[in-house]
Design an enzyme around this catalytic site. Sequence first.
Site, PDB file in Angstrom:
ATOM      1  N   ASP A 226      -6.915  -4.076  -5.066  1.00  0.00           N
ATOM      2  CA  ASP A 226      -6.122  -2.893  -4.194  1.00  0.00           C
ATOM      3  C   ASP A 226      -4.992  -2.417  -5.606  1.00  0.00           C
ATOM      4  O   ASP A 226      -5.082  -1.539  -5.206  1.00  0.00           O
ATOM      5  CB  ASP A 226      -6.089  -3.458  -3.009  1.00  0.00           C
ATOM      6  CG  ASP A 226      -8.033  -3.659  -2.667  1.00  0.00           C
ATOM      7  OD1 ASP A 226      -8.317  -4.876  -2.993  1.00  0.00           O
ATOM      8  OD2 ASP A 226      -7.661  -3.822  -1.282  1.00  0.00           O
TER       9      ASP A 226
ATOM     10  N   ASP B 116       0.487  -1.537  -0.073  1.00  0.00           N
ATOM     11  CA  ASP B 116       0.175  -0.207  -0.263  1.00  0.00           C
ATOM     12  C   ASP B 116       0.454   1.221  -0.519  1.00  0.00           C
ATOM     13  O   ASP B 116       0.309   2.478   0.115  1.00  0.00           O
ATOM     14  CB  ASP B 116      -1.311  -0.318   1.072  1.00  0.00           C
ATOM     15  CG  ASP B 116      -2.194  -1.212   0.993  1.00  0.00           C
ATOM     16  OD1 ASP B 116      -2.409  -0.831   0.282  1.00  0.00           O
ATOM     17  OD2 ASP B 116      -2.817  -1.616   2.107  1.00  0.00           O
TER      18      ASP B 116
HETATM   19  N1  GLY Z   1      -7.028  -1.131   0.233  1.00  0.00           N
HETATM   20  C1  GLY Z   1      -8.232  -2.028   1.542  1.00  0.00           C
HETATM   21  C2  GLY Z   1      -9.878  -2.249   1.071  1.00  0.00           C
HETATM   22  O1  GLY Z   1     -10.029  -1.919  -0.125  1.00  0.00           O
HETATM   23  O2  GLY Z   1      -9.846  -2.463   2.129  1.00  0.00           O
END
Ligand code: GLY
Length: 376
Positions: A157, A95
Site C-alpha cells: 500500500d 498513510d
Molecule cells: N491501505 C489499506 C488497505 O488497502 O486496506
Amino acid sequence: MTPHITPPSWIDDALEFCITKTRDNLATLTSFPERTEDGKWIQTKPDQHGWWVGGHWVGLLWLAYAATGDETLAASACDWGKRLLPQLNDQADHDLGFLFELGFILGSNLTGDESLKSPALQAASILSRRFNPRGQFIQAWGALDATPELRGRTIMDTMMNLDLLFWASKETGDAHYAEIATAHARTTLTHHLRPDGSTSHVCDFDLETGAFIKQDTHQGMSGTSCWSRGQAWGVYGFADCYRATGDPIFLNASRRLMVYLWPRLPADLIPFWDYDSPLIPNDVRDSSAASVLASGLLSLASTENDPNLASIWQNRAISILESLWKNYTSRDTGEASLLLHGTRSKPHNLMDHGLIYGDYYFVEALMRLAKPTLNL
Ligand code: GLY
C-alpha cells in the site's frame, strides 16, 4: 501517452449517479465514511480524524466539484479537509499520502489555492521520517518507537504514498524526498515482487541490519499468496513512480504485475479478494481492487512509452469500469456507497460491503476518462 478516445456514453450517466449520491452522503454524514454495514456508512470515530480513509472522502468531494463546477462542493471539501489536520501531530502511520495528496494537493491543483499546499508539505516531511536507511524502506505501521517487528514492516500500500514525496521534491527543490521514495520503490520491487509478477502484501526486515527476513501478509490469504488490492496498489504506484523518475524498472514492474493478474481475473473482470483463494469461484470479490486497478491502468496508459500497450491499458480500464458500473454500483439499491461488494479484509471477517476508497478510485477513473485535460 494516453491515446485520444471519445469516452463511452455510459460514463456521463455513471458520473451523474456518483455525484448525486455523494451530495446525498454529504447531507447526512457527521464523520468520515469508511465501509458500509446493512447499506449504511460506518463512520470513523471523531478522535481518528479520518483514520487512513479521510482523504478519500475529501478527494471525492474535490472530484465532484471538478465534475460540476459547484463551488459549494469545493467549500465542503475544504471544511472536511480541515478535519484531517490533527493527523499532522500523530505520526503513527504511513498513510499521509492517501490523506494529504487527495485531501489537499488535489484541491490545490483543481482550484489554484496555494494555501492548500502547506499541510501537504508538512505531511511529506513527517512521512520522510519513517524512512529506514539501513533497509531502504518506509515503515508502514506504528509510531517511530513501536515494536521492532512493526518498525521493520513494509506493505504494498505504501507505493500509493510515494507520490506525496515526489511532489514535495518538486515543490521545495529538496531532492531528499524523491530519493527516499525511489529507494522505497526499489526495495518493494526487490522484495515484494515475485518472479511470476505477483506480490506479497507485507515484507518483514531486521530493524537493526535492514536485512530482508520474509514475505508475509495482513489482509491477504498468506505470505505466499497475492492479495488483489495490494496488487492493484502496485500497478498504480509503480506507474506513478515511473512518471516521477523516468526509470524504466518501474514501468516494467507495473507491466509485470499486469501480466500476472490479467489472466487471473474472472469473466466480469472484478477480482476475487485474493488471487490464490482455493474457494474461487465461490469466494468474495473486492470491487475496490477493481476500481484501484482501473484508475491505476489509466495512470499507466498516460505514462506508457509503447503506444500499443497504452491502448491496451486504457481499454482494459474502460472494460473494468463498465463492469463496475453495470453490475457493482448501488444504483438500483438504497445503499449509501457507490460500489457494492468490496472487501476490506477477509481475514478480519470484513467483506462484501461498500468501501470509501473503492468509491473514490471509481470516480477518479471516470473523471480521468471524462475530463482528460484535468491531469488527475
Ligand atoms: N491501505 C489499506 C488497505 O488497502 O486496506
